[in-house]
Design an enzyme around this catalytic site. Structure first.
Site, short mmCIF file in Angstrom:
data_model
loop_
_atom_site.label_atom_id
_atom_site.label_comp_id
_atom_site.label_asym_id
_atom_site.label_seq_id
_atom_site.Cartn_x
_atom_site.Cartn_y
_atom_site.Cartn_z
CG ASP A 1 -2.60 -5.68 -5.54
OD1 ASP A 1 -1.94 -5.05 -6.40
OD2 ASP A 1 -2.25 -6.78 -5.07
CG ASP B 1 -9.49 -2.29 -3.27
OD1 ASP B 1 -8.75 -1.59 -3.99
OD2 ASP B 1 -9.04 -3.08 -2.41
CG ASP C 1 -7.09 -0.96 -7.41
OD1 ASP C 1 -5.89 -0.62 -7.40
OD2 ASP C 1 -7.60 -1.71 -6.55
#
Ligand SMILES: O=C(O)COP(=O)(O)O
Length: 210
Positions: free
Chosen positions: A10, A159, A8
């Site tokens: 960001d 996250d 991922d």
């Protein structure tokens, strides 16, 4: 055999939370959202993105527009934000071990590619972007199919709870990181395959599972 590892963007490769917070304070009110304080942000971080959207009072039909505006507003700040400390070395080691790396993000592909280039993140030329906030499961499935590999041979590193959910739906293994938007203890409730407290913990995610 090596593992395909997709990251991922960001929160996972770059800590863009401050940039997102600043952008939301500017743009949120245009979408009918109350001003956001740091304290409230901290409470929201433990939640699933859908719950956050609901809590902020953003109508679902306006979400794509808000997300696009946010990305545009954050872009300059994001480009100036350094990658997560230690991630570059870890990527280098994963490459040396023969893993194939890539990025799968709901952020715009052009921005992610530009970031990777500017900050010289090794091995991340393959970027799948613009998946839609809740479109990652389909993108993960398509990725496994196009690479001709079983989904279980893919690891998604992320996250957020929406990342974890997407990996589950696509039957891809999930590595939860502790340094992103969502605290590790919230991610742990979803039963990730791996928990990484430090970027170097990513070096042990190539364990084969039946
Ligand atoms: O939608 C965004 O801009 C967030 O992107 P991410 O999928 O890399 O977390």
């Amino acid at each position: 055999m090596s593992t395909h590892i997709l990251f991922d963007f960001d929160g996972t490769l770059v800590d863009s939370l401050d940039a997102a917070f600043t952008a939301f304070r500017q743009i949120g009110p245009e979408f009918g959202c109350a001003p956001l304080s740091r304290e409230r942000l901290e409470r929201l971080r433990g939640m699933h993105a859908l719950e956050v959207v609901h809590a902020l009072g953003v109508p679902m039909y306006r979400l794509p527009q808000l997300a696009t505006r946010m990305r545009r507003a954050m872009r300059a700040d994001l480009m100036e934000t350094a990658p997560i400390e230690g991630i570059g070395e870890v990527l280098e080691t994963l490459l040396q071990r023969g893993h194939r790396l890539g990025i799968l993000s709901s952020n715009a592909r052009a921005s992610v590619r530009e970031y990777v280039r500017r900050h010289r993140l090794p091995g991340l030329d393959a970027v799948i972007g613009g998946t839609g906030l809740f479109g990652k499961a389909g993108a993960l499935r398509r990725q496994a199919r196009s690479q001709g590999i079983a989904p279980r041979r893919l690891v998604y590193v992320g996250d957020e709870l929406r990342d974890l959910e997407a990996a589950r739906d696509a039957r891809v293994r999930f590595a939860a990181v502790a340094w992103g938007y969502t605290p590790l203890k919230s991610l742990a409730t979803g039963g990730p395959d791996f928990q990484c407290r430090h970027p170097r913990d990513l070096l042990s995610i190539d364990v084969e599972r039946p």
